[in-house]
Design a protein around this motif. Structure first.
Motif, PDB file in Angstrom:
ATOM      1  N   ILE A 136       0.264  -1.267  -0.015  1.00  0.00           N
ATOM      2  CA  ILE A 136       0.003   0.128   0.166  1.00  0.00           C
ATOM      3  C   ILE A 136       0.335   1.074   0.117  1.00  0.00           C
ATOM      4  N   ASP A 137       2.709   1.234   0.392  1.00  0.00           N
ATOM      5  CA  ASP A 137       2.485   2.750  -0.169  1.00  0.00           C
ATOM      6  C   ASP A 137       3.991   2.310  -0.898  1.00  0.00           C
ATOM      7  N   GLN A 138       3.264   2.989  -2.114  1.00  0.00           N
ATOM      8  CA  GLN A 138       4.521   3.209  -3.157  1.00  0.00           C
ATOM      9  C   GLN A 138       5.656   3.560  -3.538  1.00  0.00           C
ATOM     10  N   GLN A 139       6.739   3.915  -2.103  1.00  0.00           N
ATOM     11  CA  GLN A 139       7.850   4.653  -1.854  1.00  0.00           C
ATOM     12  C   GLN A 139       8.353   2.792  -2.005  1.00  0.00           C
ATOM     13  N   LEU A 140       7.692   2.123  -0.955  1.00  0.00           N
ATOM     14  CA  LEU A 140       8.279   1.158  -0.597  1.00  0.00           C
ATOM     15  C   LEU A 140       8.408   0.196  -1.479  1.00  0.00           C
ATOM     16  N   VAL A 141       7.092  -0.172  -2.313  1.00  0.00           N
ATOM     17  CA  VAL A 141       7.145  -1.338  -3.010  1.00  0.00           C
ATOM     18  C   VAL A 141       8.582  -0.683  -3.912  1.00  0.00           C
ATOM     19  N   GLY A 142       8.693   0.436  -4.919  1.00  0.00           N
ATOM     20  CA  GLY A 142       9.293   0.625  -5.720  1.00  0.00           C
ATOM     21  C   GLY A 142      10.888   0.564  -4.789  1.00  0.00           C
ATOM     22  N   GLU A 143      11.128   0.833  -3.841  1.00  0.00           N
ATOM     23  CA  GLU A 143      12.419   1.312  -3.131  1.00  0.00           C
ATOM     24  C   GLU A 143      13.007  -0.477  -3.278  1.00  0.00           C
ATOM     25  N   VAL A 144      11.761  -1.110  -2.957  1.00  0.00           N
ATOM     26  CA  VAL A 144      12.281  -2.657  -2.514  1.00  0.00           C
ATOM     27  C   VAL A 144      12.174  -3.511  -4.312  1.00  0.00           C
ATOM     28  N   ALA A 145      11.035  -3.005  -4.645  1.00  0.00           N
ATOM     29  CA  ALA A 145      11.744  -3.248  -6.765  1.00  0.00           C
ATOM     30  C   ALA A 145      13.918  -2.948  -6.695  1.00  0.00           C
ATOM     31  N   SER A 146      13.984  -1.331  -6.306  1.00  0.00           N
ATOM     32  CA  SER A 146      14.958  -1.185  -6.933  1.00  0.00           C
ATOM     33  C   SER A 146      15.923  -2.186  -6.311  1.00  0.00           C
ATOM     34  N   LYS A 147      16.310  -2.504  -4.575  1.00  0.00           N
ATOM     35  CA  LYS A 147      17.213  -3.571  -4.402  1.00  0.00           C
ATOM     36  C   LYS A 147      17.287  -5.129  -4.937  1.00  0.00           C
ATOM     37  N   ILE A 148      15.874  -5.716  -5.383  1.00  0.00           N
ATOM     38  CA  ILE A 148      16.051  -6.082  -5.365  1.00  0.00           C
ATOM     39  C   ILE A 148      17.350  -6.231  -6.968  1.00  0.00           C
TER      40      ILE A 148
END
Length: 177
Positions: A136-148
């Motif tokens: 539900i948090d756009q920033q967190l979803v994008g950050e996790v995708a970027s880290k992976i």
């Protein structure tokens, strides 16, 4: 005048907002999110519409106006629909597998990469070469995708690596004899 800031934020059915001081709290079927704005911004909730307005005409107030409206829109979208990022893994032997709160990645290293899934994010692997990240948090979803993705960025010669779904990787020609 901010073109983005002038537009009101529509809330779909099942979503409600409450303002207390400079903090707005949005509740929906997927969860609860909060955002605290600067002192330059006012919130106004009328039924299923949230209006954001600046407190004066200072440069800082005008800068924060459109950004705050976008943050409120992201809160509403997050608690009603959620956000999603899809990753594709390309390469011989490259694969991913979600196991509880850990994502196991085989990316051609001498060891498997264990990525700890943070709270507020859900990761699924429908195929060994696909990773779906939702939350539900756009920033967190994008950050996790970027880290992976950082574990093995797509390289330009063979195209191997982790990429976003639909991402174009510019291919280079290799050495010639």
């Amino acid at each position: 005048m901010s073109r983005i800031g002038k537009r009101p934020v529509e809330m779909p059915g099942g979503v409600s907002a409450a303002v207390s001081g400079q903090t707005i709290e949005v509740k929906g079927p997927k969860g609860v999110r909060k955002f605290t704005a600067t002192d330059d911004i006012d919130f106004k909730v009328d039924g299923n519409v949230v209006t954001v307005s600046p407190r004066g005409q200072s440069k800082r107030a005008r800068q924060q106006w459109g950004m705050t409206r976008t943050q409120v829109q992201n809160l509403v979208t997050g608690v009603s629909e959620g956000f999603r990022k899809d990753l594709e893994i390309q390469g011989v032997g490259y694969r991913a597998q979600a196991q509880g709160k850990v994502l196991k990645l085989a990316l051609g290293y001498s060891h498997d990469v264990d990525f700890a899934i943070p709270d507020g994010v859900e990761i699924k692997t429908p195929k060994p070469t696909e990773v779906e990240i939702t939350g539900i948090d756009q920033q967190l979803v994008g950050e996790v995708a970027s880290k992976i993705r950082k574990w093995r960025k797509p390289e330009p010669y063979k195209g191997k690596g982790i990429r976003y779904k639909g991402e174009f990787v510019f291919r280079k020609e290799g050495k010639k004899k």
